[in-house]
Enzyme design. Structure first.
Site, PDB file in Angstrom:
ATOM      1  CG  ASN A 180      -2.360   0.543   0.726  1.00 55.31           C
ATOM      2  OD1 ASN A 180      -2.462   1.620   0.159  1.00 55.31           O
ATOM      3  ND2 ASN A 180      -3.402  -0.230   0.985  1.00 55.31           N
ATOM      4  NE  ARG A 181      -2.254   4.767  -3.499  1.00 52.93           N
ATOM      5  CZ  ARG A 181      -3.102   3.776  -3.813  1.00 52.93           C
ATOM      6  NH1 ARG A 181      -3.619   3.029  -2.851  1.00 52.93           N
ATOM      7  NH2 ARG A 181      -3.403   3.543  -5.079  1.00 52.93           N
TER       8      ARG A 181
ATOM      9  CG  HIS B 162       1.731  -2.035  -3.882  1.00 53.31           C
ATOM     10  ND1 HIS B 162       1.108  -2.137  -2.660  1.00 53.31           N
ATOM     11  CD2 HIS B 162       0.730  -2.115  -4.823  1.00 53.31           C
ATOM     12  CE1 HIS B 162      -0.195  -2.284  -2.840  1.00 53.31           C
ATOM     13  NE2 HIS B 162      -0.450  -2.264  -4.129  1.00 53.31           N
TER      14      HIS B 162
ATOM     15  CG  HIS C 156      -2.034  -6.361  -5.756  1.00 54.01           C
ATOM     16  ND1 HIS C 156      -3.245  -6.455  -6.413  1.00 54.01           N
ATOM     17  CD2 HIS C 156      -1.890  -5.054  -5.432  1.00 54.01           C
ATOM     18  CE1 HIS C 156      -3.789  -5.254  -6.489  1.00 54.01           C
ATOM     19  NE2 HIS C 156      -2.995  -4.382  -5.895  1.00 54.01           N
TER      20      HIS C 156
ATOM     21  CG  ASP D 126      -7.587   1.411  -4.333  1.00 55.48           C
ATOM     22  OD1 ASP D 126      -7.166   0.526  -3.553  1.00 55.48           O
ATOM     23  OD2 ASP D 126      -6.869   1.947  -5.200  1.00 55.48           O
TER      24      ASP D 126
ATOM     25  CD  GLN E 197      -6.458  -0.626   0.136  1.00 58.44           C
ATOM     26  OE1 GLN E 197      -6.319  -0.436   1.344  1.00 58.44           O
ATOM     27  NE2 GLN E 197      -6.629   0.364  -0.725  1.00 58.44           N
TER      28      GLN E 197
ATOM     29  CD  GLU F  24      -4.085  -4.982  -2.445  1.00 57.57           C
ATOM     30  OE1 GLU F  24      -2.934  -4.508  -2.304  1.00 57.57           O
ATOM     31  OE2 GLU F  24      -5.044  -4.359  -2.966  1.00 57.57           O
TER      32      GLU F  24
END
Length: 392
Positions: free
Chosen positions: A121-122, A147, A218, A290, A326, A354
Site C-alpha cells: 500500500n501507500r 507497494h 496482490h 480502493d 484492502q 489484500e
C-alpha cells in the site's frame, strides 16, 4: 552369400527403425508428461524460463488430491493461475494473469498476482521517520510511494524451492537501503495448496536494523473465471464496522469511520456494483473501492471476507491475522494488457482482497505499528479458501 548379406541388412535396418520409433515414442511421452500439468492451465513452462538480473525465472505447479492447481512464478513471487472447481465440478481459473514472464514484465499494471513489499500500500509523499532519522522513498504513485517503490518485490527474482507437490517456498534478501528502506531484510514466503482447496500464503521476515514491513499478495480475482467479464455482480461480505477514509491521493486521513449508512457497509452481503456509482466523496477519491477496512477482532478460523461468484457459484473465504483488508475493485484496469486466454484486462474485470496493515502506518501513530526490530521475526499468514454455493 549375397542373399544372406541382404537378409542380415534388412533385419538390422528394421530393428534400427523400430528402435528409433520406440525412442521417439518414449521421448514424446516424457515431453507430454512434463507439460501436462501446465497445459491444463493454458500456461506453458517454457514461457516462464528467462534470465532477469542474472537469475533464472521459472514456473512451479502445486496440485492437491482433487486436482485443484496453483501456478506460481518466482518472478515477483506471483500467483499466475489458480484452478478450483465450480458448482458443476469444472475447474475454473479464478486469477487474472499472463501466460509468460514477458507479459508480467511488460505490463502497464505491475502487480498482477505479485508478492508485495517491502511495504504494501501507500506511504505519504514517500517519506517516513524512524528512530529520529528521515527516510525518503521513490514516489511511484503520484506524490506517494506505492507497494515498495520503483522496484518492489514484484520485480525481483526469488530463490524457489518446491518442498512437495503442494508447497513452494520463496526466499529473497532485500539489502540495506534497497528502495530507501533501512536494514537488510531476509524474507521467506511459502505458498501451500491445501486439500480443502485453500491457498495458504505464509510470510516471515527478519532484519538487522529497525525497519518497517508490510507484506501482502496482490492476486486479481474473478470467481466466474479470469476471462468472464465484469466482477460487479460478485457478492461481498467484509467483517468490518470501520474503514480508513482517504484523501484525493489515496492516503488515509487518519480517521476511522463507521461503514454504517455508507456504500462501504459490507457487513451483510452486497454486490460490488450496486452502490459503486453513488455520489460519495470516498468513492470519488478511490475511483470506486480502493480502501482499507478495519477488521473486527477475530480468530484465525473466522473469515474476514467472503466473496461469491454470481455465475460459477464459487465462494472465496479470506482468513488473516492482519488488522486490515484492502478491497480494490479493479478501477485502474484499462484494457491495455493481453492476458491469459488472449483477453484484455478490461475495467473492473477483477478485484483484490489484500490482507495487510493499514496504509501509511509509519506516518500515522494511531494506526497499528509496522515496526520490525533485530531479533524479532515478522510472521503473518493469509488463506484464500474456495468452496461452492449451489444456490441458483
Amino acid at each position: 552369400m549375397n542373399t544372406h548379406f541382404r537378409s542380415t541388412f534388412l533385419l538390422l535396418t528394421t530393428a534400427g527403425i523400430l528402435g528409433m520409433t520406440a525412442c521417439e515414442s518414449t521421448q514424446k511421452k516424457t515431453d507430454d508428461k512434463d507439460s501436462l500439468t501446465t497445459a491444463a492451465a493454458g500456461v506453458g513452462v517454457q514461457q516462464f524460463k528467462k534470465e532477469i538480473d542474472g537469475k533464472q525465472t521459472d514456473l512451479f505447479t502445486l496440485i492437491n488430491k482433487d486436482s485443484a492447481k496453483a501456478l506460481i512464478t518466482n518472478y515477483g513471487g506471483r500467483l499466475v493461475s489458480l484452478k478450483v472447481p465450480d458448482k458443476e465440478g469444472k475447474l475454473v481459473d479464478v486469477v487474472a494473469g499472463f501466460d509468460s514472464v514477458t507479459g508480467y514484465k511488460d505490463s502497464t499494471e505491475p502487480y498482477f498476482g505479485a508478492t508485495i513489499g517491502r511495504y504494501g500500500n501507500r506511504i505519504a509523499k514517500g517519506k517516513f521517520t524512524l528512530d529520529g532519522k528521515d527516510y525518503t522513498l521513490f514516489t511511484n504513485n503520484g506524490v506517494n510511494t506505492l507497494h515498495g517503490g520503483k522496484k518492489g518485490f514484484q520485480d525481483v527474482v526469488w530463490d524457489a524451492k518446491q518442498i512437495n507437490p503442494q508447497t513452494l517456498q520463496l526466499h529473497y534478501v532485500s539489502e540495506d537501503m534497497e528502495e530507501g528502506f533501512p536494514g537488510q531484510l531476509t524474507v521467506t514466503v511459502t505458498y501451500t495448496l491445501k486439500d480443502d482447496n485453500a491457498l495458504e500464503i505464509s510470510y516471515e521476515a527478519k532484519t538487522d536494523k529497525n525497519t518497517i514491513v508490510n507484506l501482502t499478495n496482490h492476486a486479481f480475482f474473478n470467481l466466474n473465471g479470469e476471462s468472464s467479464g465484469s466482477i460487479l455482480n460478485h457478492q461481498v461480505m467484509i467483517n468490518a464496522d470501520l474503514y480508513t477514509p482517504i484523501d484525493s491521493t489515496f492516503i488515509p486521513t487518519g480517521k476511522l469511520e463507521s461503514v454504517k449508512g455508507t456504500p462501504f457497509d459490507f457487513t451483510s452481503p452486497k454486490t460490488i456494483g450496486e452502490r459503486i456509482e453513488l455520489k460519495n466523496l470516498q468513492l470519488t477519491n478511490g475511483k470506486g473501492y480502493d480502501h482499507n477496512f478495519v477488521l473486527k477482532k477475530h480468530a484465525n478460523t473466522d473469515p474476514v471476507a467472503t466473496v461469491r461468484g454470481d455465475k460459477s457459484g464459487i465462494v472465496m473465504h479470506v482468513y488473516t491475522d492482519q488488522p486490515g483488508l484492502q478491497f480494490y475493485s479493479g478501477n485502474f484496469m484499462l484494457g491495455k494488457n493481453t492476458m491469459k486466454g488472449n483477453h484484455k484486462d478490461d475495467f473492473r474485470t477483477a478485484f483484490a482482497m489484500e490482507t495487510q496493515h493499514f496504509p501509511d502506518s509509519p506516518n500515522q501513530p494511531s494506526f497499528p505499528s509496522t515496526l520490525l526490530k533485530p531479533g524479532e521475526t515478522y510472521r503473518t499468514k493469509s488463506v484464500y479458501r474456495f468452496s461452492v454455493d449451489n444456490v441458483k
